[in-house]
Design a protein around this motif. Structure first.
Motif, mmCIF file in Angstrom:
data_model
loop_
_atom_site.group_PDB
_atom_site.id
_atom_site.type_symbol
_atom_site.label_atom_id
_atom_site.label_comp_id
_atom_site.label_asym_id
_atom_site.label_seq_id
_atom_site.Cartn_x
_atom_site.Cartn_y
_atom_site.Cartn_z
ATOM 1 N N ILE A 307 21.931 28.130 21.275
ATOM 2 C CA ILE A 307 21.104 27.496 22.308
ATOM 3 C C ILE A 307 21.972 26.710 23.281
ATOM 4 C CG2 ILE A 307 19.369 25.703 22.716
ATOM 5 C CD1 ILE A 307 18.203 28.330 21.795
ATOM 6 N N SER A 308 22.993 26.027 22.781
ATOM 7 C CA SER A 308 23.892 25.271 23.653
ATOM 8 C C SER A 308 24.602 26.195 24.637
ATOM 9 C CB SER A 308 24.911 24.502 22.803
ATOM 10 O OG SER A 308 25.771 23.745 23.629
ATOM 11 N N ILE A 309 25.063 27.342 24.141
ATOM 12 C CA ILE A 309 25.728 28.312 25.018
ATOM 13 C C ILE A 309 24.759 28.835 26.067
ATOM 14 C CG2 ILE A 309 26.790 30.612 25.099
ATOM 15 C CD1 ILE A 309 27.928 30.025 22.305
ATOM 16 N N LEU A 310 23.558 29.209 25.625
ATOM 17 C CA LEU A 310 22.565 29.742 26.561
ATOM 18 C C LEU A 310 22.183 28.701 27.616
ATOM 19 C CD1 LEU A 310 20.146 31.695 24.178
ATOM 20 C CD2 LEU A 310 22.037 32.582 25.543
ATOM 21 N N PHE A 311 22.076 27.440 27.196
ATOM 22 C CA PHE A 311 21.692 26.380 28.123
ATOM 23 C C PHE A 311 22.727 26.209 29.235
ATOM 24 C CE2 PHE A 311 21.949 21.827 29.293
ATOM 25 C CZ PHE A 311 20.724 21.711 29.931
ATOM 26 N N TYR A 312 23.991 26.154 28.884
ATOM 27 C CA TYR A 312 25.011 25.958 29.915
ATOM 28 C C TYR A 312 25.254 27.218 30.736
ATOM 29 C CZ TYR A 312 25.671 21.290 28.246
ATOM 30 O OH TYR A 312 25.437 19.973 27.924
ATOM 31 N N ALA A 313 24.997 28.390 30.147
ATOM 32 C CA ALA A 313 25.021 29.607 30.951
ATOM 33 C C ALA A 313 23.901 29.566 31.988
ATOM 34 C CB ALA A 313 24.868 30.832 30.056
#
Length: 451
Positions: A307-313
């Motif tokens: 989720i952290s990766i998807l959020f910053y993407a």
């Protein structure tokens, strides 16, 4: 100019222009303002402001751009045949250039956090995340490099032209942005106690609605749709002559608003799930949310990681769709007014904005002596554009279209030669003459505490 390019499809028009409006402000500013000012009540007021201010303002810039098929500076002059109005176009170009310079700094932070998330460097308690942000933002060279990298990424898209660069990128980035947003919303709303966050955003509390909330909603509608930056005028110069301007403006405004509401459904359920009251601004996305995601998905660490990766993407995509539009404004100007090849014109703007971005980055970190009026250069650029240049550009545009432009030409563009929306032109004309200037004047006075 037959070789200046144009959008190839109506979908390209909607996605590219909506992408110019959708940015980082949709992710942190709108949800926070809605939650603190009556939830769904604020959203209802906001939609009213979109109808009164946003859509007429968008259509006005569309009319100027499509009619003239030129960059913003020449568009205003050619539309009226009076040279002084060219100043409004120049103002928009200068405004967008300054915004791109300091906006790239925050966009660069998003890019850094995306890579940090991929490497698992954001795992830790709230104190660790806070220290990580302070250490990174005060580094003398790292944030500057990320800011320049983001401008170069933007340059790579813009230099390829309207169809092969801007339109193609928008058709990829906007669907990806929406997909990532929906995925994170679903994950956030499935967390324990998430319903409290949903209520915080969507439960109407009309007791909080006051004249101040109304003015805040007006301001959000104004800034959210990129009014006053010359972006809408520039993009409209690439519209086909059969583009339904009012319909396009309405679709863009609704898409922009839907993304802002979805952003709230992404943030508040996760924050309430771990008992955190989300704040606004950079601290939300760089300090609060990394820890929120980590705590919310503590039972399934891999989910928090993803989720952290998807959020910053998501943030990177949102920022990129905005920086592309801001870069194109200046690139079109240098291409047409200075008769530069597109590649050289793009490099000129890239160099100018990169220099400004480096100075802004240093001013909030390693070199605190880079200040103007007792503000860091970055804060000053933000203050100058938001408080003065954007409202002035939009205010002058409404006066120009409402009172000084040839109304037969305005009507002809609004109705596509009498073929669409003929009965709505008097309402548009009244709005652009009276309602829009009054709204912008109220926003301006409200910023300084006068009303």
């Amino acid at each position: 100019m037959s070789d200046r390019g144009s959008f190839a499809s109506k979908m390209g028009i909607i996605l590219a222009t909506a992408g110019s409006a959708v940015g980082l402000g949709n992710v942190w500013r709108f949800p926070f303002m809605a939650g603190q000012n009556g939830g769904a009540a604020f959203i209802i007021v906001y939609f009213g402001c979109i109808m009164l201010l946003g859509i007429p303002g968008m259509v006005s810039e569309f009319i100027i751009g499509r009619r003239t098929q030129r960059n913003a500076a020449r568009a205003y002059r050619n539309f009226s045949r009076r040279r002084p109005w060219r100043f409004v176009g120049y103002l928009g170009i200068l405004t967008s250039t300054i915004i791109l310079g300091f906006y790239a700094v925050v966009a660069g932070w998003c890019l850094q956090y995306l890579f940090a998330s991929l490497l698992g460097q954001l795992n830790g308690d709230a104190g660790y995340v806070l220290n990580y942000f302070r250490s990174f933002s005060s580094n003398p060279w790292q944030p500057s490099l990320w800011a320049v990298a983001f401008i170069l990424l933007t340059h790579f898209v813009v230099v390829r032209g309207v169809q092969h660069g801007i339109e193609r990128a928008s058709k990829i980035l906007m669907p990806l942005l929406l997909l990532l947003l929906v995925i994170i919303v679903i994950a956030s709303c499935m967390l324990p106690n998430a319903v409290e966050g949903i209520k915080f955003l969507l439960l109407p509390d009309f007791s909080k609605v006051s004249h101040s909330v109304l003015l805040e909603a007006l301001g959000q509608a104004f800034f959210s749709l990129s009014l006053g930056t010359a972006c809408l005028c520039t993009y409209a110069s690439y519209f086909s002559k059969d583009t339904h301007l009012l319909k396009s403006a309405t679709q863009i405004a609704l898409l922009d608003s839907a993304i802002a509401i979805l952003a709230g459904l992404m943030i508040f359920p996760a924050a309430f799930s771990v008992g955190v009251q989300p704040d606004s601004g950079p601290s939300l996305i760089f300090i609060t949310l990394p820890n929120v995601f980590q705590q919310a998905f503590a039972s399934v660490p891999v989910a928090g990681y993803v989720i952290s990766i998807l959020f910053y993407a998501l943030l990177v995509f949102a920022a990129l769709t905005s920086t592309i539009s801001m870069h194109e404004i200046g690139t079109a100007f240098f291409t047409e007014e200075r008769r530069m090849p597109r590649r050289r014109a793009a490099w000129v703007l890239t160099a100018v904005c990169s220099l400004l971005a480096v100075l802004c980055s240093l001013s909030v970190g390693a070199v605190d002596t880079i200040r103007v009026l007792d503000m860091s250069l970055m804060d000053f650029c933000d203050y100058l554009t938001a408080q003065f240049m954007l409202p002035l550009g939009a205010f002058l545009t409404s006066l120009f279209l409402g009172w000084f432009a040839n109304q037969r030409v305005v009507r002809d563009e609004f109705t596509n030669g009498g073929s669409v929306a003929r009965g709505l032109f008097p309402a548009y004309q009244f709005a652009v003459r009276f309602i829009v200037p009054l709204c912008i004047l109220l926003i301006f006075l409200h910023q300084f505490g006068v009303v």
